[in-house]
Motif scaffolding. Structure first.
Motif, PDB file in Angstrom:
ATOM      1  N   MET A  77      37.684  26.449  37.115  1.00  0.00           N
ATOM      2  CA  MET A  77      38.766  25.613  36.647  1.00  0.00           C
ATOM      3  C   MET A  77      38.285  24.170  36.540  1.00  0.00           C
ATOM      4  O   MET A  77      37.376  23.761  37.249  1.00  0.00           O
ATOM      5  N   SER A  78      38.938  23.423  35.704  1.00  0.00           N
ATOM      6  CA  SER A  78      38.622  21.998  35.596  1.00  0.00           C
ATOM      7  C   SER A  78      39.347  21.246  36.708  1.00  0.00           C
ATOM      8  O   SER A  78      40.264  21.772  37.349  1.00  0.00           O
ATOM      9  N   ALA A  79      38.967  20.009  36.924  1.00  0.00           N
ATOM     10  CA  ALA A  79      39.608  19.190  37.962  1.00  0.00           C
ATOM     11  C   ALA A  79      41.101  19.029  37.670  1.00  0.00           C
ATOM     12  O   ALA A  79      41.922  19.105  38.587  1.00  0.00           O
ATOM     13  N   LEU A 112      36.223  17.405  45.520  1.00  0.00           N
ATOM     14  CA  LEU A 112      35.261  18.162  44.725  1.00  0.00           C
ATOM     15  C   LEU A 112      33.857  17.602  44.928  1.00  0.00           C
ATOM     16  O   LEU A 112      32.895  18.357  45.098  1.00  0.00           O
ATOM     17  N   ASP A 113      33.736  16.287  44.917  1.00  0.00           N
ATOM     18  CA  ASP A 113      32.426  15.660  45.140  1.00  0.00           C
ATOM     19  C   ASP A 113      31.861  16.030  46.514  1.00  0.00           C
ATOM     20  O   ASP A 113      30.669  16.294  46.648  1.00  0.00           O
ATOM     21  N   ASP A 140      27.137  21.914  48.824  1.00  0.00           N
ATOM     22  CA  ASP A 140      26.758  23.128  48.092  1.00  0.00           C
ATOM     23  C   ASP A 140      27.754  24.275  48.255  1.00  0.00           C
ATOM     24  O   ASP A 140      27.370  25.430  48.390  1.00  0.00           O
ATOM     25  N   MET A 141      29.054  23.945  48.258  1.00  0.00           N
ATOM     26  CA  MET A 141      30.097  24.972  48.313  1.00  0.00           C
ATOM     27  C   MET A 141      30.615  25.318  46.919  1.00  0.00           C
ATOM     28  O   MET A 141      31.132  26.407  46.705  1.00  0.00           O
ATOM     29  N   ARG A 153      32.993  26.164  39.836  1.00  0.00           N
ATOM     30  CA  ARG A 153      33.057  27.511  40.388  1.00  0.00           C
ATOM     31  C   ARG A 153      32.462  27.484  41.791  1.00  0.00           C
ATOM     32  O   ARG A 153      31.627  26.627  42.108  1.00  0.00           O
ATOM     33  N   PRO A 154      32.889  28.419  42.634  1.00  0.00           N
ATOM     34  CA  PRO A 154      32.334  28.456  43.993  1.00  0.00           C
ATOM     35  C   PRO A 154      30.891  28.957  43.978  1.00  0.00           C
ATOM     36  O   PRO A 154      30.494  29.707  43.099  1.00  0.00           O
TER      37      PRO A 154
END
Length: 54
Positions: free
Chosen positions: A1-3, A21-22, A28-29, A48-49
């Motif tokens: 998904m987008s932010a 998100l940053d 690295d999640m 994506r995860p």
């Protein structure tokens, strides 16, 4: 998904979501899986995860 999609889905402000998100990218999640362009010419990152065992 987008932010923007994530912020809407979670009911969060976009600035708050981008900060988190940053942080998730840093540890690295999650990662950017693709980049799209909006009709206005803006870059839209799709997240994506990261699939890894904890």
């Amino acid at each position: 998904m987008s932010a923007g999609e994530l912020a809407e889905e979670l009911g969060l402000g976009l600035n708050t979501l981008k900060y988190n998100l940053d942080s998730l990218i840093e540890i690295d999640m999650i990662r950017v899986s693709e980049v799209k362009w909006s009709q206005k010419g803006r870059k839209i990152k799709v997240y994506r995860p990261v699939e890894k065992k904890l």
